[in-house]
Design a protein around this motif. Sequence first.
Motif, PDB file in Angstrom:
ATOM      1  N   ASP A 131      47.085 -35.167 -12.764  1.00 15.70           N
ATOM      2  CA  ASP A 131      46.063 -36.193 -12.557  1.00 15.70           C
ATOM      3  C   ASP A 131      46.403 -37.383 -13.439  1.00 15.70           C
ATOM      4  O   ASP A 131      46.934 -37.233 -14.546  1.00 15.70           O
ATOM      5  CB  ASP A 131      44.651 -35.666 -12.831  1.00 15.70           C
ATOM      6  CG  ASP A 131      44.417 -35.251 -14.269  1.00 15.70           C
ATOM      7  OD1 ASP A 131      43.950 -36.082 -15.084  1.00 15.70           O
ATOM      8  OD2 ASP A 131      44.695 -34.074 -14.595  1.00 15.70           O
ATOM      9  N   SER A 133      45.593 -41.824 -14.449  1.00 16.43           N
ATOM     10  CA  SER A 133      44.662 -42.947 -14.523  1.00 16.43           C
ATOM     11  C   SER A 133      45.462 -44.209 -14.822  1.00 16.43           C
ATOM     12  O   SER A 133      46.709 -44.192 -14.831  1.00 16.43           O
ATOM     13  CB  SER A 133      43.616 -42.717 -15.613  1.00 16.43           C
ATOM     14  OG  SER A 133      44.217 -42.793 -16.900  1.00 16.43           O
ATOM     15  N   THR A 152      47.920 -34.662  -6.615  1.00 16.35           N
ATOM     16  CA  THR A 152      47.461 -35.435  -7.760  1.00 16.35           C
ATOM     17  C   THR A 152      46.020 -35.867  -7.558  1.00 16.35           C
ATOM     18  O   THR A 152      45.564 -36.047  -6.417  1.00 16.35           O
ATOM     19  CB  THR A 152      48.323 -36.686  -7.982  1.00 16.35           C
ATOM     20  OG1 THR A 152      47.902 -37.345  -9.186  1.00 16.35           O
ATOM     21  CG2 THR A 152      48.209 -37.671  -6.827  1.00 16.35           C
ATOM     22  N   PHE A 153      45.296 -36.009  -8.648  1.00 17.04           N
ATOM     23  CA  PHE A 153      43.995 -36.678  -8.660  1.00 17.04           C
ATOM     24  C   PHE A 153      44.182 -38.010  -9.391  1.00 17.04           C
ATOM     25  O   PHE A 153      44.848 -38.069 -10.427  1.00 17.04           O
ATOM     26  CB  PHE A 153      42.941 -35.836  -9.383  1.00 17.04           C
ATOM     27  CG  PHE A 153      42.570 -34.568  -8.656  1.00 17.04           C
ATOM     28  CD1 PHE A 153      41.818 -34.611  -7.493  1.00 17.04           C
ATOM     29  CD2 PHE A 153      42.970 -33.335  -9.146  1.00 17.04           C
ATOM     30  CE1 PHE A 153      41.474 -33.447  -6.824  1.00 17.04           C
ATOM     31  CE2 PHE A 153      42.632 -32.161  -8.488  1.00 17.04           C
ATOM     32  CZ  PHE A 153      41.882 -32.214  -7.323  1.00 17.04           C
ATOM     33  N   VAL A 154      43.567 -39.071  -8.832  1.00 18.78           N
ATOM     34  CA  VAL A 154      43.713 -40.409  -9.395  1.00 18.78           C
ATOM     35  C   VAL A 154      42.334 -40.946  -9.762  1.00 18.78           C
ATOM     36  O   VAL A 154      41.409 -40.909  -8.929  1.00 18.78           O
ATOM     37  CB  VAL A 154      44.392 -41.357  -8.392  1.00 18.78           C
ATOM     38  CG1 VAL A 154      44.559 -42.753  -8.990  1.00 18.78           C
ATOM     39  CG2 VAL A 154      45.750 -40.800  -7.954  1.00 18.78           C
ATOM     40  N   TYR A 171      47.345 -44.251  -5.823  1.00 18.24           N
ATOM     41  CA  TYR A 171      46.849 -43.388  -4.739  1.00 18.24           C
ATOM     42  C   TYR A 171      47.764 -43.462  -3.524  1.00 18.24           C
ATOM     43  O   TYR A 171      48.176 -42.434  -2.971  1.00 18.24           O
ATOM     44  CB  TYR A 171      45.427 -43.827  -4.394  1.00 18.24           C
ATOM     45  CG  TYR A 171      44.695 -42.974  -3.398  1.00 18.24           C
ATOM     46  CD1 TYR A 171      44.231 -41.702  -3.742  1.00 18.24           C
ATOM     47  CD2 TYR A 171      44.414 -43.448  -2.114  1.00 18.24           C
ATOM     48  CE1 TYR A 171      43.535 -40.927  -2.831  1.00 18.24           C
ATOM     49  CE2 TYR A 171      43.712 -42.678  -1.201  1.00 18.24           C
ATOM     50  CZ  TYR A 171      43.281 -41.426  -1.565  1.00 18.24           C
ATOM     51  OH  TYR A 171      42.590 -40.650  -0.669  1.00 18.24           O
ATOM     52  N   TYR A 184      38.906 -39.399  -8.260  1.00 17.80           N
ATOM     53  CA  TYR A 184      37.829 -38.862  -9.086  1.00 17.80           C
ATOM     54  C   TYR A 184      37.050 -39.973  -9.762  1.00 17.80           C
ATOM     55  O   TYR A 184      37.550 -41.076 -10.001  1.00 17.80           O
ATOM     56  CB  TYR A 184      38.336 -37.834 -10.092  1.00 17.80           C
ATOM     57  CG  TYR A 184      39.129 -38.327 -11.285  1.00 17.80           C
ATOM     58  CD1 TYR A 184      38.500 -38.619 -12.499  1.00 17.80           C
ATOM     59  CD2 TYR A 184      40.518 -38.448 -11.229  1.00 17.80           C
ATOM     60  CE1 TYR A 184      39.232 -39.027 -13.611  1.00 17.80           C
ATOM     61  CE2 TYR A 184      41.255 -38.854 -12.329  1.00 17.80           C
ATOM     62  CZ  TYR A 184      40.607 -39.143 -13.526  1.00 17.80           C
ATOM     63  OH  TYR A 184      41.337 -39.550 -14.631  1.00 17.80           O
ATOM     64  N   ASP A 219      33.656 -35.980 -12.042  1.00 17.60           N
ATOM     65  CA  ASP A 219      34.157 -35.595 -13.369  1.00 17.60           C
ATOM     66  C   ASP A 219      32.990 -35.602 -14.348  1.00 17.60           C
ATOM     67  O   ASP A 219      32.483 -36.660 -14.726  1.00 17.60           O
ATOM     68  CB  ASP A 219      35.246 -36.590 -13.786  1.00 17.60           C
ATOM     69  CG  ASP A 219      35.840 -36.285 -15.160  1.00 17.60           C
ATOM     70  OD1 ASP A 219      35.335 -35.375 -15.850  1.00 17.60           O
ATOM     71  OD2 ASP A 219      36.814 -36.961 -15.540  1.00 17.60           O
ATOM     72  N   TYR A 259      34.506 -31.251 -11.659  1.00 21.64           N
ATOM     73  CA  TYR A 259      35.349 -31.093 -12.836  1.00 21.64           C
ATOM     74  C   TYR A 259      34.436 -30.879 -14.037  1.00 21.64           C
ATOM     75  O   TYR A 259      33.492 -31.652 -14.278  1.00 21.64           O
ATOM     76  CB  TYR A 259      36.205 -32.348 -13.048  1.00 21.64           C
ATOM     77  CG  TYR A 259      36.988 -32.373 -14.350  1.00 21.64           C
ATOM     78  CD1 TYR A 259      38.328 -32.015 -14.382  1.00 21.64           C
ATOM     79  CD2 TYR A 259      36.388 -32.769 -15.550  1.00 21.64           C
ATOM     80  CE1 TYR A 259      39.058 -32.045 -15.565  1.00 21.64           C
ATOM     81  CE2 TYR A 259      37.100 -32.803 -16.743  1.00 21.64           C
ATOM     82  CZ  TYR A 259      38.430 -32.446 -16.744  1.00 21.64           C
ATOM     83  OH  TYR A 259      39.149 -32.486 -17.926  1.00 21.64           O
ATOM     84  N   TRP A 281      37.110 -27.573 -10.587  1.00 19.88           N
ATOM     85  CA  TRP A 281      38.294 -28.034 -11.323  1.00 19.88           C
ATOM     86  C   TRP A 281      37.967 -27.827 -12.796  1.00 19.88           C
ATOM     87  O   TRP A 281      37.167 -28.539 -13.364  1.00 19.88           O
ATOM     88  CB  TRP A 281      38.565 -29.493 -10.990  1.00 19.88           C
ATOM     89  CG  TRP A 281      39.778 -30.089 -11.655  1.00 19.88           C
ATOM     90  CD1 TRP A 281      40.736 -29.444 -12.375  1.00 19.88           C
ATOM     91  CD2 TRP A 281      40.136 -31.481 -11.665  1.00 19.88           C
ATOM     92  NE1 TRP A 281      41.673 -30.315 -12.834  1.00 19.88           N
ATOM     93  CE2 TRP A 281      41.335 -31.588 -12.397  1.00 19.88           C
ATOM     94  CE3 TRP A 281      39.571 -32.630 -11.128  1.00 19.88           C
ATOM     95  CZ2 TRP A 281      41.960 -32.823 -12.615  1.00 19.88           C
ATOM     96  CZ3 TRP A 281      40.193 -33.842 -11.336  1.00 19.88           C
ATOM     97  CH2 TRP A 281      41.383 -33.935 -12.074  1.00 19.88           C
ATOM     98  N   GLN A 303      43.076 -27.513 -15.109  1.00 20.70           N
ATOM     99  CA  GLN A 303      43.770 -28.497 -15.950  1.00 20.70           C
ATOM    100  C   GLN A 303      44.094 -27.791 -17.275  1.00 20.70           C
ATOM    101  O   GLN A 303      43.210 -27.531 -18.078  1.00 20.70           O
ATOM    102  CB  GLN A 303      42.875 -29.716 -16.199  1.00 20.70           C
ATOM    103  CG  GLN A 303      43.555 -30.858 -16.938  1.00 20.70           C
ATOM    104  CD  GLN A 303      42.587 -31.983 -17.247  1.00 20.70           C
ATOM    105  OE1 GLN A 303      41.780 -31.876 -18.181  1.00 20.70           O
ATOM    106  NE2 GLN A 303      42.631 -33.049 -16.460  1.00 20.70           N
ATOM    107  N   ASN A 320      48.116 -29.639 -13.932  1.00 16.76           N
ATOM    108  CA  ASN A 320      47.121 -28.815 -13.249  1.00 16.76           C
ATOM    109  C   ASN A 320      47.797 -27.786 -12.345  1.00 16.76           C
ATOM    110  O   ASN A 320      48.955 -27.947 -11.952  1.00 16.76           O
ATOM    111  CB  ASN A 320      46.220 -29.692 -12.364  1.00 16.76           C
ATOM    112  CG  ASN A 320      45.482 -30.751 -13.154  1.00 16.76           C
ATOM    113  OD1 ASN A 320      44.365 -30.527 -13.613  1.00 16.76           O
ATOM    114  ND2 ASN A 320      46.081 -31.931 -13.301  1.00 16.76           N
TER     115      ASN A 320
END
Length: 334
Positions: A131, A133, A152-154, A171, A184, A219, A259, A281, A303, A320
């Motif tokens: 993940d 940012s 992936t989480f963005v 993304y 997220y 989250d 999350y 998550w 994670q 993750n």
Amino acid sequence: MIPEHTNETGNPEDNDHSGGQAPAARRFRERGAPFLTVLREKLPASRRRATQAGVAVAAVGVIGLMIGCGSPGQSEPNVQDAALQAPIPSPSVPPQQAAPVTPESSAAAPPAPDAQAEPEAPPGPPVEGIDVSNHNGEIDWSQVAADGKKFTFVLATDGTSFTNPRYGEQYRGAKEAGLIAGAYHFARPGSSSAEEQAERFLDTADYQADGKTLPPVLDLEVDPKAGGCYGLSVDQMQQWTKTFNEKVKERTGKDAIIYANPSFWRECMGSTDAFGNHALWLASYDVDSPSVPNGFGDWDFWQYTSKGKVAGISTNTDLNQYKEGLARLERLAR
């Protein structure tokens, strides 16, 4: 001399050119007329009119029967019995016209196949992902994919005011490289309503049911400024979370992924099981196996470190796992 067309008695009415059948007909009319009248009187008025012609036809039929039986050497039939045997047609609804038979209609249509639910994808070995940012900067996603990362989480939004300026490039870049991606939202329940934050998040995330997108993520972490649960009670936190997730469901048709870490779920959410149907998550570092919070049956994503090294990313990265294997991960992204 005997006049022409007379019999030996000289009575023209007794002249019989049918072997003696005419007298039988007269006798039938004389003896059968009262009975036919009785039959008509017993019918309702509406049926009497409708069947008048039918009765007449029946009478003719009976006359024919009597004449046929009136030949010499045969006894006269009983008129009443003959009338009862003669059919008296009743008015009826005309039969519907049958549809023309064609080769197409004569062939039996094949039965429709029974609708069957798609079988559940088989579990597989855990799948690795990351993940990211804005802190991760520019990312070479082709190298991330070559490093074995499948998803992936963005970060899309934070609270009510911050939007990841690199969200679009991160993304889209992940998807173009073949990764399954999801967005997220870092929640700040004490700063604004759940509806406001959810709407802003979803507007930014631009969720698409394209087979490559994971459900949106909520989250939930302790207040990064003051610690604790943003000054809200457990009930207030649960209601805020419920409202946020309802908005996600309304706009995307998906249940949000939640999350959280075990301590936050216990202290701020009261270990509620109200969200047990959502994918979890779970954040849990430096352990061989994470402890699942009460209220969930198991974790879906884990994670397990914030200090990972991944090709194509210059900074440390969260690592993750998805527990159920690639086939089920792809199913989740539908």
